[in-house]
Design a protein around this motif. Structure first.
Motif, mmCIF file in Angstrom:
data_model
loop_
_atom_site.group_PDB
_atom_site.id
_atom_site.type_symbol
_atom_site.label_atom_id
_atom_site.label_comp_id
_atom_site.label_asym_id
_atom_site.label_seq_id
_atom_site.Cartn_x
_atom_site.Cartn_y
_atom_site.Cartn_z
ATOM 1 N N ALA A 75 0.842 -1.203 0.000
ATOM 2 C CA ALA A 75 0.000 0.000 0.000
ATOM 3 C C ALA A 75 0.872 1.246 0.000
ATOM 4 N N ARG A 76 0.945 1.891 -1.134
ATOM 5 C CA ARG A 76 1.715 3.131 -1.262
ATOM 6 C C ARG A 76 0.932 4.305 -0.693
ATOM 7 N N LEU A 77 -0.386 4.210 -0.809
ATOM 8 C CA LEU A 77 -1.268 5.291 -0.407
ATOM 9 C C LEU A 77 -2.583 4.684 0.056
ATOM 10 N N GLU A 78 -3.184 5.265 1.093
ATOM 11 C CA GLU A 78 -4.479 4.809 1.584
ATOM 12 C C GLU A 78 -5.427 5.996 1.585
ATOM 13 N N VAL A 79 -6.602 5.815 1.034
ATOM 14 C CA VAL A 79 -7.580 6.899 0.908
ATOM 15 C C VAL A 79 -8.936 6.425 1.428
ATOM 16 N N ASP A 80 -9.846 7.380 1.647
ATOM 17 C CA ASP A 80 -11.178 7.002 2.121
ATOM 18 C C ASP A 80 -12.285 7.453 1.167
ATOM 19 N N SER A 81 -11.930 7.580 -0.103
ATOM 20 C CA SER A 81 -12.880 8.014 -1.120
ATOM 21 C C SER A 81 -12.635 7.236 -2.412
ATOM 22 N N VAL A 82 -13.705 6.750 -3.017
ATOM 23 C CA VAL A 82 -13.578 6.033 -4.286
ATOM 24 C C VAL A 82 -13.104 6.987 -5.375
ATOM 25 N N ASP A 83 -13.518 8.242 -5.299
ATOM 26 C CA ASP A 83 -13.033 9.235 -6.266
ATOM 27 C C ASP A 83 -11.517 9.403 -6.155
ATOM 28 N N ALA A 84 -10.995 9.374 -4.927
ATOM 29 C CA ALA A 84 -9.539 9.472 -4.738
ATOM 30 C C ALA A 84 -8.846 8.227 -5.277
ATOM 31 N N THR A 96 -5.367 -0.785 -7.976
ATOM 32 C CA THR A 96 -6.468 -0.632 -7.038
ATOM 33 C C THR A 96 -7.690 -1.375 -7.558
ATOM 34 N N VAL A 97 -8.705 -1.459 -6.726
ATOM 35 C CA VAL A 97 -9.990 -2.050 -7.088
ATOM 36 C C VAL A 97 -10.998 -0.914 -7.179
ATOM 37 N N LEU A 98 -11.675 -0.830 -8.317
ATOM 38 C CA LEU A 98 -12.655 0.229 -8.550
ATOM 39 C C LEU A 98 -14.006 -0.358 -8.936
#
Length: 153
Positions: A75-84, A96-98
């Motif tokens: 995990a290079r980056l963790e976000v809390d938005s699907v848009d992100a 990622t999984v979209l």
């Protein structure tokens, strides 16, 4: 009332499933060009990932022959938005999984490449969720029934 994508935990809230949304494993097209082509999902363990905070660290896939794979990745980056998730994948920060509609948009624009299209991820559940203030007929319940009927036509 809220509309929620994802599987629900136990809750004191009332809910009704409205449907499901397919998901896809994708990566930024330029990022994919810098890596050796993966032959199996486990080959993605060393790739950078953009993770969704409210999802498991592991990505579970089902192969066309019923084979199961579980990938952790870095995990290079963790976000809390699907848009992100979409934005950072398009900026080539990792796999990622979209939701399918975002994966298809990025793919059509040439920004995203699909990984293992023959493999499947568990779909997202789509739910109406509301407080259990009353079980009698009310506008919220009527609206939820309307949504369920319209979405299943």
């Amino acid at each position: 009332m809220n509309i929620r994508a994802g599987w629900l935990d136990d809750s004191a809230m009332m809910s009704r499933k409205l449907g499901e949304s397919a998901r896809a494993l994708v990566v930024g097209s330029d990022y994919a060009a810098t890596c050796p082509a993966p032959e199996h999902p486990c080959d993605l363990e060393d790739w950078d990932w953009v993770r969704y905070r409210h999802r498991s660290d592991y990505t579970r896939l089902s192969g066309p022959g019923g084979e199961e794979a579980k990938v952790l990745g870095q995990a290079r980056l963790e976000v809390d938005s699907v848009d992100a998730l979409y934005h950072f994948a398009c900026k080539n920060l990792g796999a990622t999984v979209l939701p399918e509609h975002l994966a298809a948009r990025g793919e059509a624009e040439g920004k995203l490449s699909r990984l293992f299209p023959d493999w499947r991820l568990k779909p997202l559940g789509i739910f109406a969720v509301w407080p259990d203030t009353s079980r009698r007929e009310n506008l919220t319940l009527l609206f939820v029934r309307f949504l369920a009927k319209e979405l299943h036509q």
